[in-house]
Write a protein that holds these residues in place. Structure first.
Motif, mmCIF file in Angstrom:
data_model
loop_
_atom_site.group_PDB
_atom_site.id
_atom_site.type_symbol
_atom_site.label_atom_id
_atom_site.label_comp_id
_atom_site.label_asym_id
_atom_site.label_seq_id
_atom_site.Cartn_x
_atom_site.Cartn_y
_atom_site.Cartn_z
ATOM 1 N N ASN A 53 0.813 -1.216 0.000
ATOM 2 C CA ASN A 53 0.000 0.000 0.000
ATOM 3 C C ASN A 53 0.847 1.267 0.000
ATOM 4 N N ARG A 54 2.132 1.133 0.217
ATOM 5 C CA ARG A 54 3.014 2.309 0.239
ATOM 6 C C ARG A 54 3.254 2.797 -1.188
ATOM 7 N N PRO A 55 3.254 4.107 -1.389
ATOM 8 C CA PRO A 55 3.438 4.639 -2.749
ATOM 9 C C PRO A 55 4.671 4.094 -3.474
ATOM 10 N N ALA A 56 5.759 3.896 -2.761
ATOM 11 C CA ALA A 56 6.996 3.420 -3.389
ATOM 12 C C ALA A 56 6.859 2.018 -3.973
ATOM 13 N N PHE A 57 5.918 1.237 -3.457
ATOM 14 C CA PHE A 57 5.788 -0.152 -3.889
ATOM 15 C C PHE A 57 4.544 -0.426 -4.727
ATOM 16 N N LYS A 58 3.764 0.614 -5.020
ATOM 17 C CA LYS A 58 2.598 0.438 -5.895
ATOM 18 C C LYS A 58 3.113 -0.019 -7.262
#
Length: 136
Positions: free
Chosen positions: A61-66
């Protein structure tokens, strides 16, 4: 199924040991046809709260891992029942490779049959990668 040649992509650390197929795809979604989008309920009970809101601290759910296509897992990833739909959910979410120290036997076999690369690496090898992608 796409031919797997090379993958250069974002990796997401989810190095929880013994992450089983019921956590990957809860049983209540087993009646869904694959065409309904099993990837949308991947890790449903871990990723979302009771109201369906994303949990900010869950790695995917973290932007870096989308949009990550590589998942760094913990030992015995995909253990438990032999539900092939767990592999469908991972693949349908866009993930093409799971790297973990070990896999549940059925999960590993289902991965091969469905185009998901289940790559084995030691915890000692995965840990610095997980730390690097978390820090970057």
């Amino acid at each position: 199924m796409e031919k797997f040649v090379r993958l250069t992509a974002t990796a997401c650390p989810l190095t929880v040991p013994n992450l089983n197929t019921d956590q990957i795809l809860p049983a209540r979604y087993l009646k869904w046809p694959r065409s309904k989008g099993l990837g949308t309920v991947l890790f449903q009970d871990l990723r979302f709260d009771a109201d369906g809101k994303e949990k900010a601290d869950f790695p995917l759910n973290r932007p870096a891992f989308k949009g990550a296509k590589i998942l760094l897992g913990g030992r015995n990833f995909g253990g438990g029942s032999s539900r092939e739909a767990a592999v469908y959910a991972i693949y349908d979410s866009g993930i093409r490779c799971v790297v973990a120290p070990s896999f549940g036997d059925s999960f590993a076999q289902n991965s091969v049959k469905n185009g998901l690369l289940a790559a084995i690496a030691s915890e000692e090898d995965i840990a610095p990668f997980a730390a690097a992608v978390t820090a970057d």
